[in-house]
Motif scaffolding. Structure first.
Motif, short mmCIF file in Angstrom:
data_model
loop_
_atom_site.label_atom_id
_atom_site.label_comp_id
_atom_site.label_asym_id
_atom_site.label_seq_id
_atom_site.Cartn_x
_atom_site.Cartn_y
_atom_site.Cartn_z
N VAL A 1 -10.50 -22.20 -58.86
CA VAL A 1 -11.00 -22.19 -57.58
C VAL A 1 -9.83 -22.78 -56.59
O VAL A 1 -9.75 -22.17 -55.42
CB VAL A 1 -12.43 -22.83 -57.40
N ASP B 1 -16.72 -17.11 -57.41
CA ASP B 1 -16.22 -18.10 -58.56
C ASP B 1 -16.70 -17.10 -59.94
O ASP B 1 -17.51 -16.33 -60.05
CB ASP B 1 -17.00 -19.49 -58.76
N ASP C 1 -11.62 -17.51 -63.08
CA ASP C 1 -12.53 -18.76 -62.50
C ASP C 1 -12.55 -18.51 -61.03
O ASP C 1 -13.82 -19.04 -60.71
CB ASP C 1 -11.52 -19.94 -62.60
N ALA C 2 -11.91 -17.60 -60.54
CA ALA C 2 -12.02 -17.29 -58.95
C ALA C 2 -11.53 -15.96 -58.86
O ALA C 2 -10.50 -15.77 -59.64
CB ALA C 2 -11.56 -18.24 -58.26
#
Ligand SMILES: Cc1cc2nc3c(=O)[nH]c(=O)nc-3n(C[C@H](O)[C@H](O)[C@H](O)COP(=O)(O)OP(=O)(O)OC[C@H]3O[C@@H](n4cnc5c(N)ncnc54)[C@H](O)[C@@H]3O)c2cc1C
Ligand code: SF4
Ligand code: SF4
Ligand code: SF4
Lengths: 392, 460, 405
Positions: free
Chosen positions: B228, B252, B272-273
């Motif tokens: 992130v 996210d 993750d993002a």
């Protein structure tokens, strides 16, 4: 006029002391810029606030694209400083060169770029202000969005010094556009200039500034290459990649009117043109008390302007009309004395085209009287503001 | 309220527009939050005159009036916690005027945002504020909350598109402020002040909106990251490069997976993002911008960078983004959404804190953000029926708010304060400011009957 | 304990986060603008009953019954709450706790599932039609043509093709059986022409939709078993009725989790196809060289139980677009409910009429000559509404375009 009570606070605390003193001594208070622009009649007790000493840039935040700056800073100076660092603060008014940031914002002076770049509220993210109740308040910050319970910042912008003085701002900045060009076209009359302007607002060209002036308005650019006639002044800015097509689109729109255009691509030249325009408009404004601000419908403006241009001559031999065509709003500035029917005649024409004019004293929406009086009482219980001083 | 009062209301509006059955009161006790509070009567006005006469009577009798549009707000702003009238404007839903040439639209407040957009699209125009709830929410409610949406990084929030309105004050007086023109020559901007007033200052009965021409071209990009942090750094860097995208949205991992469960677009579930980026303008401008954005992404270790190829793909991405909030309920039955906003470069810090809080309280928290604006929507997942868990949620949210404020942020970027964040307000504002706000509210509503004590405690 | 509080149901009730995304899509809400008649409100009330906050009052009953089962809400809900299933569950609960009023109970429990009684009642309705007014409660009764002899009773097997590709069981459905025998015959003809052996079991029974949507799953379960039995040795089961197809495909939902019966009916459901789905996806019929039986502009109405119930939108459009000779135009709001919804039109005539009129408006906008659809209920409702509004368009079942004699 004798002005014997000019004070220039060094910091927010001093400003607060001055305002508190005005409250306890029942003095009226106003910003120094008004002396030139509004020609007020002062008594010797009136406090004239000069913010010159509050002129520091506190923080230029390059990550967040914000600048925190004291309100006394000269507006134009701030813009120049920012531009040198690659940042852009797109508001630009006739008083940029003369008035402080605080004055410009508190009076919401019309920016030439209004329309493409929105209004002050979109750029003022945080303020520190001393209210006329003596409180020093701090609201907002570097956040682009904020709806945390009633928009006091929005209310202060354009409050014309009737609620308090903003002494410190956090402003949202934009990246400096890659390229700028100015195109100035000579039209045979104001009607066609305005018609062309309207087409320009609707073609995706997105001008940063789009002004129309009457023939007398062309004098604002005296001693330049510009010939006198009603003018369409367009500033284009943005990415290099699309600039040429935007200029082409513009010319295509203007061509049928047979209006010759001058294209400026040199940044220094562009800067000079605007300096001149601003300065001359400021000088005109500082000489008159009979300014009329107005707004109208896009579709009705060409006719409305034509009639104003034609009819008002009867009440004043020369006057300048400047319209920001992006938002359909402008001002009429008489050059010299106006006849007694000047305001009345203007209102009549405006009404005919459903335009709205603002006579200087009105600070009231019909029906909102009590609310506004109470609002004012909340900010200024002792009634120290020089303006909007109706009885509470 | 007594039966005499209710009977009097029936002389103002058609009795079928007055509801007092238990069944109906039950469905007007909530909004999109977990808060509750039942009205004593529900009134559906159909005209400005009825709004005015009802307020006149309520003012005279001191009856609380809670104005309501679609009831999708996320701050408890339409909970009639003091009883009285639930004032529901859903029947005032006509689009009265569309004037493309003057770029203004006049609507009644109950008009649904999406339904207005549907009328504009075929003509090449749009109304920029686009809350994710646009299919469900009313323009009146948008103005009440000053709603934003993904587009507002470049095009601004509801406040920037309200030219004027017809409004009824608490006394029943009808006023028109602003106009159908693009600016109001009066510098004092009461119109803008009404935007975000959360039903406490007046009841809007007509709204004059500014519309815009659709840009010639746009490009939508989908970028995935392994952290992130990388994604949020990318956000700050893009703007530094001189580009203001229309949209910079962040999701996210938790949310990527929820969106995938609902829509199934083939998003990278391991990322993750994700950043959803859109730029618009003239067609020549876009390739250069996309190139720069791609470079910035690469510098920040982008995992996947994809440009949407078809209008259908773009639509699907947007549907995924708009519905992801609700989609989290597929993981746990209840969710609660915060709306804190921080300066853009503080995004990594707040996200880190959210992760810590999530671990500390053992609560799944998804992060969705209008990242370009620094406006975050942390979504805390739980089960409403588990009282202990609900307590933990409150604590966790309080900590998120505190952290945001300590980073120079604000409690609300677009959802408003209402009842939900009222207890936190003194963390953001000094007593003088709160006092001023109180006085302003009384200036408009001297008896404190309009959405009483929302935003802050006003008292009588 | 009430079924509302049972496991998965109660979980779904509690998953509604009141976001309101479903409300504006609900056609019934759009007639009231009152939350009570929108999905979110209905769910709140069901929850109130489940939690004992509210009695099963007559108003509650009215609110629960005034749902079209159009599934619009379930499609719009990001949280996966199936509004229409919760309403069905509430109806089931009402039927158990309070029983159905006779007007519903008799047809649902006794008439429709019983082939002889059903025939008798349609027959007497046909005779009675001549002495009643044109419309009852907004339903255009006179335009409803009831067959003298229903399709199933009169059907004579036609010769099967040599080396048939597949053995296809044709599920007719009550509505088509009694009101649209010509369409049923078209389906048999087209399938045969495309090389299938068609069998039409006479003992097939009402699919069970009406009973299901009014909370009588028990009746539906019995139908399921019967149909399972009579269709046991065909390769696929094809139907030309959206609602029937939807029911046949989801029989599993009326049986308990992990039960053996559920497994059995689910195997059956896997073999069910809507006629357009079967022609386009399975048989991949060659449309490019086929002539439509219609000339002029055609538009299409998506039956709720096809577009949302079975996710079928492309196949009928492909047929309409690819066939030669007609000119396809998309209708605005093509997938909005037509307002029929079984008994809804009878019990909530005002809402139903308003909803149908919106459909008529949208049809008008297309300037089409024909409205094509894929469900006998929609067919009759739209036909009736067009006639009431004195509109010239003709309504066709999609199979009629393929059956150029
Ligand atoms: C899943 C989901 C996603 C969302 N996404 C976003 C988003 O992206 N951006 C965003 O900004 N918001 C978002 N929201 C919040 C919400 O949808 C908005 O706040 C919306 O503007 C509320 O509109 P409404 O019609 O539901 O208003 P309501 O909830 O009925 O009312 C909102 C407020 O406005 C007042 N009000 C309503 N009508 C009037 C009127 N006529 N006169 C005076 N006051 C009035 C009410 O009193 C209340 O205080 C989301 C909500 C949900 C559930
Ligand atoms: S059913 Fe779904 S869409 Fe409707 S309010 Fe509940 S969660 Fe939202
Ligand atoms: S099934 Fe249709 S009518 Fe019933 S609640 Fe859902 S949207 Fe409304
Ligand atoms: S037949 Fe008509 S009423 Fe029935 S489900 Fe279909 S669209 Fe809705």
């Amino acid at each position: 006029m004798v002005v014997n009570n000019i004070v220039a606070p060094e910091d927010n605390k001093e400003l607060q002391v001055i305002i508190r003193k005005a409250i306890s001594d029942k003095e009226k208070l106003l910003l120094k810029e008004n002396l030139e622009l509004n020609a007020p009649v002062l008594d010797e007790k009136t406090v004239v606030l000069d913010l010159v000493n509050l002129n520091k840039i506190i923080e230029l935040d390059k990550d967040n694209f914000t600048v925190t700056v004291e309100g006394g800073i000269n507006f134009l100076e701030l813009q120049t400083l920012l531009a040198e660092k690659g940042f852009y603060f797109p508001m630009d008014t006739y008083a940029s060169g003369h008035a402080s940031l605080s004055y410009n914002v508190l009076h919401a002076l019309p920016s030439y770029s209004l329309g493409e770049y929105g209004n002050y509220r979109e750029y003022v993210l945080g303020i520190e202000a001393v209210l006329f109740n003596g409180d020093l308040i701090n609201i907002g910050g570097k956040n682009i969005k904020n709806v945390s319970g009633l928009d006091i910042i929005g209310l202060m912008i354009g409050s014309q010094e009737s609620f308090g003085i903003i002494n410190n701002f956090t402003l949202r900045l934009l990246p400096l556009p890659e390229e700028k060009q100015v195109v100035i076209c000579n039209f045979k009359d104001i009607k066609t200039a305005q018609e062309a302007a309207l087409q320009l607002t609707n073609k995706g060209i997105s001008p940063a500034k789009l002004l129309v002036v009457n023939t007398s308005g062309a004098q604002l650019l005296e001693n330049t290459k510009i010939t006198k006639s009603p003018l369409l002044i367009v500033e284009l800015e943005g990415f290099k990649a699309s600039m040429q097509r935007r200029v082409d689109m513009l010319q295509e729109i203007v061509m049928p009117y047979g209006a010759p255009c001058l294209i400026m691509t040199d940044n220094t030249e562009i800067k000079e043109v605007w300096n001149k325009f601003r300065e001359n408009q400021y000088q005109l404004l500082s000489k008159t008390a009979d300014l009329i601000s107005f707004s109208g419908f896009y579709t009705k403006l060409p006719e409305m302007l034509t009639e104003l241009d034609r009819e008002l001559v009867k009440h004043c031999p020369a006057f300048t009309i400047i319209i920001n065509s992006l938002i359909g709003s402008g001002m009429i500035i008489p050059l010299g004395k106006v006849g007694s029917d000047w305001h009345e005649e203007t209102s009549k024409i405006m009404d005919e085209y459903q335009g709205k004019s603002l006579d200087k004293k009105s600070f009231k929406e019909p029906g909102m009287g009590i609310v506004q009086a109470r609002l004012k009482a909340a900010f200024d219980p002792a009634n120290i503001s020089f303006f909007g001083g109706e009885k509470v | 309220m007594n039966s005499k009062q209710i009977n009097y209301l029936k002389t103002i509006v058609d009795p079928k527009n007055i509801c007092t059955t238990k069944e109906e009161l039950l469905v007007y006790e909530y909004d999109a939050t977990l808060l509750k509070g039942a009205p004593e009567v529900i009134v559906f006005p159909e005209t400005t005159e009825q709004v005015s006469r009802i307020l006149t009577y309520a003012f005279q009798e001191n009856i609380p009036v809670t104005t309501r549009g679609a009831g999708t707000n996320l701050s408890g702003g339409t909970i009639p916690d003091q009883g009285g009238i639930a004032f529901v404007l859903t029947k005032m839903n006509k689009v009265l005027e569309i004037d493309f040439e003057n770029r203004v639209v006049v609507v009644e407040p109950g008009t649904i945002n999406q339904e207005l957009q549907d009328m504009l699209t075929p003509h090449g125009y749009y109304y920029p504020p686009d809350p994710a709830s646009m299919k469900a929410c009313t323009i009146g409610g948008n103005v009440g909350e000053c709603s934003g949406g993904p587009r507002c990084l470049k095009y601004g929030v509801t406040r920037d598109y309200i030219l004027g309105m017809e409004m009824v004050l608490s006394t029943g007086e009808v006023v028109v402020i602003g106009s159908k023109q693009q600016v109001n020559p009066d510098p004092l901007d009461i119109v803008k002040f009404m935007v975000g007033s959360e039903g406490t200052l007046g009841v809007f009965t007509k709204l004059f909106l500014k519309i815009k021409k659709v840009s010639e071209a746009k490009k939508t990009m989908l970028c995935t990251f392994d952290s992130v942090k990388d994604a949020s750094r990318t956000v700050a860097n893009i703007v530094r490069e001189g580009i203001v995208p229309t949209t910079l949205e962040l999701m996210d991992n938790l949310l990527i997976n929820c969106a995938e469960d609902f829509i199934g677009l083939g998003l990278d579930r391991t990322a993750d993002a994700l950043l959803l980026i859109e730029v618009d303008g003239l067609k020549e401008e876009l390739d250069g911008q996309v190139e720069v954005i791609k470079k910035v992404c690469e510098k920040n270790n982008v995992k996947g960078f994809k440009i949407a190829q078809s209008a259908k793909e773009v639509d699907q991405l947007w549907t995924a983004r708009r519905t992801v909030i609700g989609a989290v309920a597929r993981k746990r039955p209840s969710y609660s959404m915060q709306d804190v906003t921080v300066p853009r470069n503080k995004l990594p810090d707040i996200v880190e804190e959210i992760v810590n809080i999530s671990e500390k309280y053992n609560l799944p928290i998804g992060v969705l953000a209008h990242a370009g604006d620094g406006n975050l929507h942390p979504l805390v997942l739980f089960d409403e029926r588990n009282k202990e868990e609900v307590e933990k949620v409150h604590e966790a949210e309080f900590l998120i708010c505190k952290k945001a404020l300590s980073l120079g942020g604000t409690l609300s970027g677009e959802h408003g304060i209402g009842l939900l964040k009222k207890p936190f307000l003194d963390q953001e504002f000094a007593p003088e400011v709160l006092n001023l706000k109180r006085k302003i509210m009384l200036a408009f509503d001297s008896k404190n009957i309009l959405n009483p004590d929302k935003i802050l405690e006003v008292g009588k | 304990m009430s079924i509302l509080k049972e496991g998965k149901n109660y979980e779904l009730l509690n998953t509604c986060n009141k976001c309101g995304f479903c409300v504006q899509g609900c056609s019934v809400y759009k007639e009231h603008f009152n939350e009570a008649y929108g999905t979110r409100g209905r769910i709140r009330l069901i929850k109130a009953v489940a939690n004992g906050e509210l009695e099963r009052t007559p108003l509650y009953e009215k609110i629960i019954n005034s749902c079209l089962m159009c599934e619009e809400c379930s499609k719009n809900c990001p949280s996966g709450v199936q509004g229409h299933l919760l309403v069905q569950m509430a109806r089931e609960d009402l039927a158990r706790e309070k029983g159905l009023p006779f007007a519903k109970k008799f047809p649902l429990e006794k008439v429709l599932p019983n082939n002889n009684l059903r025939k008798l009642s349609f027959h007497s309705f046909r005779l009675g039609k001549n002495i009643i007014p044109q419309t009852i409660k907004g339903i255009n009764i006179k335009s409803l043509s009831i067959e003298k002899v229903d399709f199933l009773s009169s059907y004579k097997p036609i010769h099967k093709p040599e080396n048939p590709k597949l053995k296809v069981g044709f599920f007719v459905g009550c509505m088509m059986n009694h009101t649209m025998a010509q369409v049923a015959n078209s389906i048999v003809r087209v399938l045969t022409k495309e090389g299938c052996e068609v069998v039409v079991p006479k003992e097939q029974r009402c699919c069970g939709t009406p009973a299901y949507v009014y909370g009588q799953s028990k009746v539906t379960r019995e139908s399921a078993f019967q149909n399972l039995e009579v269709f046991k040795d065909v390769d696929v089961i094809v139907t030309g009725c959206a609602s029937c197809g939807n029911m046949l495909k989801s029989y599993g939902k009326v049986f308990p989790e992990d039960s053996k019966e559920k497994e059995l009916v689910e195997a059956f459901s896997k073999k069910v196809r809507d006629i357009t789905q079967f022609l386009v996806d399975d048989l991949k019929i060659d449309l490019d060289n086929k002539q439509s039986s219609l000339k002029g502009k055609v538009t299409y109405h998506d039956p709720c139980h096809l577009v949302r119930g079975q996710n079928i939108t492309e196949q009928p459009r492909k047929i309409l677009q690819d066939l030669k000779g007609d000119d396809y135009v998309e209708m605005p709001g093509a997938s909005k409910c037509c307002g029929a919804s079984g008994m809804f039109q009878y019990f909530y005539p005002e809402e139903a009429t308003a909803i149908s009129n919106k459909k008529v408006e949208n049809i008008k906008k297309t300037k089409a000559d024909y409205v094509v659809t894929n469900c006998p209920a929609c067919y009759q409702r739209i036909k009736g509404s067009l006639e009431i509004n004195r509109m010239p368009q003709k309504v066709m079942h999609i199979i009629e375009l393929l059956d150029s004699k």
